[in-house]
Write a protein that holds these residues in place. Structure first.
Motif, short mmCIF file in Angstrom:
data_model
loop_
_atom_site.label_atom_id
_atom_site.label_comp_id
_atom_site.label_asym_id
_atom_site.label_seq_id
_atom_site.Cartn_x
_atom_site.Cartn_y
_atom_site.Cartn_z
N GLN A 109 8.35 9.15 0.32
CA GLN A 109 8.59 7.70 0.28
C GLN A 109 7.79 6.97 1.34
O GLN A 109 7.06 6.02 1.05
CB GLN A 109 10.09 7.43 0.45
CG GLN A 109 10.47 5.97 0.23
CD GLN A 109 10.18 5.55 -1.21
OE1 GLN A 109 10.56 6.23 -2.15
NE2 GLN A 109 9.47 4.43 -1.37
N MET A 112 3.90 7.10 0.80
CA MET A 112 3.47 6.29 -0.35
C MET A 112 3.57 4.81 -0.02
O MET A 112 2.71 4.02 -0.43
CB MET A 112 4.31 6.64 -1.57
CG MET A 112 4.09 8.04 -2.11
SD MET A 112 2.42 8.35 -2.71
CE MET A 112 2.53 7.60 -4.33
N ASP A 113 4.61 4.44 0.70
CA ASP A 113 4.72 3.04 1.11
C ASP A 113 3.53 2.64 1.98
O ASP A 113 2.96 1.55 1.81
CB ASP A 113 6.03 2.82 1.88
CG ASP A 113 7.25 2.83 0.97
OD1 ASP A 113 7.07 2.83 -0.27
OD2 ASP A 113 8.38 2.87 1.49
N ALA A 115 0.59 4.00 2.03
CA ALA A 115 -0.63 3.97 1.21
C ALA A 115 -0.71 2.66 0.43
O ALA A 115 -1.78 2.02 0.36
CB ALA A 115 -0.65 5.15 0.25
N GLU A 116 0.40 2.26 -0.12
CA GLU A 116 0.41 1.01 -0.89
C GLU A 116 0.14 -0.19 0.01
O GLU A 116 -0.64 -1.09 -0.34
CB GLU A 116 1.76 0.87 -1.59
CG GLU A 116 1.80 -0.27 -2.55
CD GLU A 116 2.74 -0.01 -3.72
OE1 GLU A 116 3.02 1.16 -4.02
OE2 GLU A 116 3.21 -1.01 -4.30
#
Lengths: 146, 146
Positions: A109, A112-113, A115-116
């Motif tokens: 989580q 990925m956060d 990266a976004e």
DNA sequence: TTTGGATAGTTGCACAAACAACTATATGCC
DNA sequence: GGCATATAGTTGTTTGTGCAACTATCCAAA
């Protein structure tokens, strides 16, 4: 002369991929800042395992666009870091199935956060339609060369 | 939520720069096939020296978007290969001016032709207007992150 | 059933990148 | 002049990549 003929001065940054290098560096800095002890390359392997845990090294090669020795060593380092483990396949003993540890599952989580968030910073102020066209072009480039 | 919000599946190839990796690999293969004993990274240094011979390592850092140790070692290897030589600056003895050898001057035309050919292959069938938009987007990405 | 070819993975080597710590030279200020 | 600070470049360490050569296992055909 092909219609895509490039002027000299424009050639360089396309070939060197300045933009993707900048993205990768920013992402790495954010990982470091967040205390994630993880290289971008290691993250790219975890990324595919989060989507499909237990796939083989060969499948990781295809997914991450790397050769076999690169994956061997990335898995080595991920294993040392306690993030994955190799399990020999029952059916075919040549194959290593790569499984995430609980520790790696916890990283999904947050990473990925980040990266976004990084991509949103990179694409700040860019018209979404232009992003769409850019993605299309890069996909065609990839298909043309692969 | 920012208007550039990315869907999960789209995030990966943007971050990993699949397209520029593909371009670099194709270019390297063409260099090897042509008997040019030159890495893409070494070529990127020569590229800037062909435009401005005798610039310092520091200037090469900026031009190639690399840090000082990377340039030190690239220049080391180019020097070993007989393609450049370091000359201490007269005015400021901290500075190395990097000069092309005759051998390196001979490589310019052929390697630039190969690079252009590679880009034309990469961008084959892509609408020139879309290429223009793509370049714009990548430039903004770079500016947003640098 | 054996043997030859394909596939999965590993290892060695050369090259490159990022970071930190280092040396040497220059410069500005007291 | 002498010292603090900035700048140019180098070195050590860890990590990753690409290529070639290697081992182990599988499979299929003679």
């Amino acid at each position: 002369m092909p219609n895509n003929h490039f002027k000299r001065g424009e050639l360089y940054s396309f070939i060197t991929g300045k933009a993707s290098i900048a993205i990768a560096r920013r992402l790495q800095k954010k990982f470091n800042g967040a205390g994630l002890n993880l290289t971008i390359e290691q993250w790219s392997v975890l990324y595919h395992l989060w989507k499909a845990d237990g796939i083989s090294q060969q499948e990781l090669c295809k997914a991450t666009f790397r050769d076999k020795p690169s994956i061997t060593r990335l898995v080595d380092n991920l294993e040392k870091a306690g993030l994955v483990k190799r399990v020999a396949s029952e059916n075919d003993r040549r194959i290593n199935c790569i499984y995430l540890t609980k520790q790696a599952q916890k990283l999904q989580q947050q990473s990925m956060d980040i990266a976004e968030e990084t991509l949103n910073e990179a694409l700040d102020t860019v018209d979404p339609e232009k992003i769409e066209i850019c993605k299309q072009v890069l996909q065609v480039v990839y298909d043309n060369l692969k």
